[in-house]
Design an enzyme around this catalytic site. Structure first.
Site, short mmCIF file in Angstrom:
data_model
loop_
_atom_site.label_atom_id
_atom_site.label_comp_id
_atom_site.label_asym_id
_atom_site.label_seq_id
_atom_site.Cartn_x
_atom_site.Cartn_y
_atom_site.Cartn_z
N GLY A 278 -17.75 -39.63 -55.84
CA GLY A 278 -19.26 -39.29 -55.36
C GLY A 278 -19.99 -40.10 -54.87
N ARG A 360 -14.83 -39.55 -39.29
CA ARG A 360 -16.49 -38.94 -39.95
C ARG A 360 -17.35 -38.68 -39.08
NH1 ARG A 360 -18.07 -41.78 -42.93
NH2 ARG A 360 -18.76 -39.96 -44.45
N CYS A 391 -10.03 -37.59 -25.09
CA CYS A 391 -10.63 -36.05 -23.95
C CYS A 391 -11.62 -35.60 -24.97
CB CYS A 391 -9.44 -35.97 -24.14
SG CYS A 391 -8.45 -36.88 -23.15
C1 LIG Z 1 -12.82 -37.01 -52.90
C2 LIG Z 1 -12.78 -36.58 -54.69
C3 LIG Z 1 -13.18 -37.42 -55.46
C4 LIG Z 1 -13.22 -39.18 -54.70
O1 LIG Z 1 -14.65 -38.81 -54.12
P1 LIG Z 1 -15.55 -40.21 -53.28
O2 LIG Z 1 -16.24 -39.75 -52.98
O3 LIG Z 1 -14.20 -41.44 -52.59
O4 LIG Z 1 -15.54 -41.33 -54.79
C5 LIG Z 1 -12.75 -38.10 -56.75
N1 LIG Z 1 -12.20 -36.81 -57.53
C6 LIG Z 1 -12.66 -35.81 -56.50
C7 LIG Z 1 -11.50 -34.46 -57.35
C8 LIG Z 1 -11.80 -35.38 -55.90
O5 LIG Z 1 -11.80 -34.49 -54.82
#
Ligand SMILES: *Cc1c(COP(=O)(O)O)cnc(C)c1O
Length: 463
Positions: A278, A360, A391
């Site tokens: 994240g 996104r 479209c």
């Molecule tokens: C999506 C996800 C990640 C990676 O998230 P990023 O924002 O790409 O770093 C890591 N662990 C889990 C469990 C996820 O669902």
């Protein structure tokens, strides 16, 4: 506050009243190294190049739209994460951000592990030679077929996401005569500072088992009681595109308090905690991401401190960056098609791709930057919205940015930081052919995922 923390609406807020881009950047030809891959620069004649190759040549050879990935940059970022976390921790690249066999090989060579969350991702990882014990299997609704494939291949861990799954995985493991290493995914009640659709640790959501009302402790009790499972740790993932470490701090504290409660109740010290992914990247010059070594230091200190306070041995930490490794390493190259100035509003610049190669912006109200890359220009800046050819009026790639006012059909423009969640979320809407991913390094370009063809589309259409 980062702009991505804004609530969803208004979806298409007027930039002039919102003010983010009310002033154009000082130099439209400049490429901010924060948002572009490391080897991207302009040659003396103004053409942008990556990995030593001009985008004009790349467009000729591979066509547009296409994603160009800076392989050296990918490897550097992967290595930076690996080095920052050292030998007492594991880095799992989140395959959902973007996965192909070349990526799997690079990760393997750079010493990273891999997260997958479907049978397809698992098959890709195994087919490219990632050792199964370095793969973690995720997901809130893994099928029996996927669980069986994961256990049979010998994945290092399955992350359990519900009470049904605890029983299901235990049962399948036992019927295969195996004991599967598992973690339990908990929701720690932290709402990460990010767009609400991608925040995942608050409780009103589909992922994980809540810590708050004793559910997670009950999940641990059940997992410990089943022969088919070897419970090795607790997992938490609080969201995506996060810049603020405070959410991770609260998550780590709550996960460690669960470990202490498990020790007190069962006399077992679970040896692992996973703090998820994240970590945010720069999509525009306004974003200021953290470096992996700062993140590693902060997380390590929090976990060590909390474990000392709880008189626990410090568990092995793992993290799961996806976007932070692959996101900044690629850009999407488009050719400008039509240009439509709307008096007093903005100019709509249509490109040969759109929401089929970058969903996104439509899905998360995401911000992107854009630059003219086939030449430089000294023309006045004009406020533009870069849109696709689909479209759908929400088919927007870059909501608001400035490009030179002499922009013309046939110019090449590029959107940086599209390595994560663009090709992996690409669709065939309007029967678009999904673009290729081309790895560029040391003057050589190599297709790692080829462009789809009309034959590919028609092959699936068996009516
Ligand atoms: C999506 C996800 C990640 C990676 O998230 P990023 O924002 O790409 O770093 C890591 N662990 C889990 C469990 C996820 O669902």
């Amino acid at each position: 506050m980062s702009r991505s923390a804004h609530p969803a609406g208004p979806r298409h807020a007027d930039v002039l009243t919102e003010g983010h881009y009310s002033a154009p950047p000082a130099d439209l030809n400049a490429l901010d190294p924060k948002v572009w891959a490391h080897t991207v620069s302009r040659t003396d004649d103004g053409v942008v190049r990556v990995g030593g190759i001009e985008v004009t040549r790349l467009a000729e050879e591979f066509g547009t739209p296409a994603y160009f990935m800076d392989e050296a940059d990918f490897r550097e970022r992967a290595r930076a994460w690996r080095t920052a976390f050292g030998h007492d921790a594991d880095v799992f690249y989140a395959g959902k951000a973007f996965l192909s066999r070349a990526i799997v090989r690079w990760l393997h060579e750079e010493g990273l592990n891999l997260d997958v969350c479907s049978g397809g991702e698992l098959a890709t990882a195994l087919s490219a030679g990632m050792p199964a014990d370095r793969i973690a299997f995720h997901g809130n609704n893994k099928s029996a077929v996927e669980i069986t494939a994961a256990i049979e291949s010998g994945v290092g861990r399955i992350v359990l996401d519900s009470f049904q799954e605890i029983v299901r995985v235990a049962h399948i493991a036992q019927s295969l005569g195996k004991r599967q290493r598992v973690q339990i995914r908990v929701t720690v009640g932290v709402e990460a500072h990010t767009h609400e659709f991608i925040a995942t640790a608050h409780e009103d959501q589909k992922f994980g088992i809540a810590l708050a009302d004793g559910q997670a402790a009950e999940a641990v009790r059940r997992a410990l009681s089943l022969d088919g499972l070897e419970l090795v740790g607790i997992h938490s993932h609080i969201g995506s595109q996060i810049f603020d470490m405070a959410g991770f701090e609260v998550a780590a504290r709550r996960v460690v308090s669960l470990l202490a409660a498990v020790r007190d109740e069962h006399g077992v010290e679970l040896p692992e905690i996973d703090l998820g992914g994240g970590l945010g990247i720069a999509y525009t010059s306004d974003d200021d991401p953290r470096e992996p070594h700062e993140i590693a230091k902060a997380l390590g200190e929090i976990v060590t401190r909390e474990c000392e306070a709880a008189k626990l041995r410090t568990p092995r930490i793992s993290v799961e960056p996806g976007r932070a490794i692959v996101g900044p390493t690629a850009f999407t190259l488009y050719e400008v098609g039509t240009i439509k100035p709307l008096d007093g509003l903005r100019t709509y610049v249509s490109v040969d791709g759109g929401m089929s190669d970058n969903i996104r912006t439509a899905l998360y109200d995401a911000e992107y930057s854009v630059a003219l890359v086939s030449r430089t220009s000294d023309a006045e800046p004009m406020l533009v919205r870069v849109v696709g050819k689909h479209c759908e009026s929400g088919d927007i790639v870059v909501k608001d940015a400035f490009l030179p006012s002499d922009l013309a059909p046939g110019d090449l423009i590029a959107v940086p930081a599209t390595g994560a969640y663009c090709r992996s979320m690409a669709s065939n809407y309007n029967h678009a052919l999904r673009p290729p991913v081309v790895a560029v390094r040391d003057g050589e370009a190599r297709v790692i995922v080829r462009r789809e063809t009309e034959e590919d589309l028609l092959r699936l259409d068996v009516g």
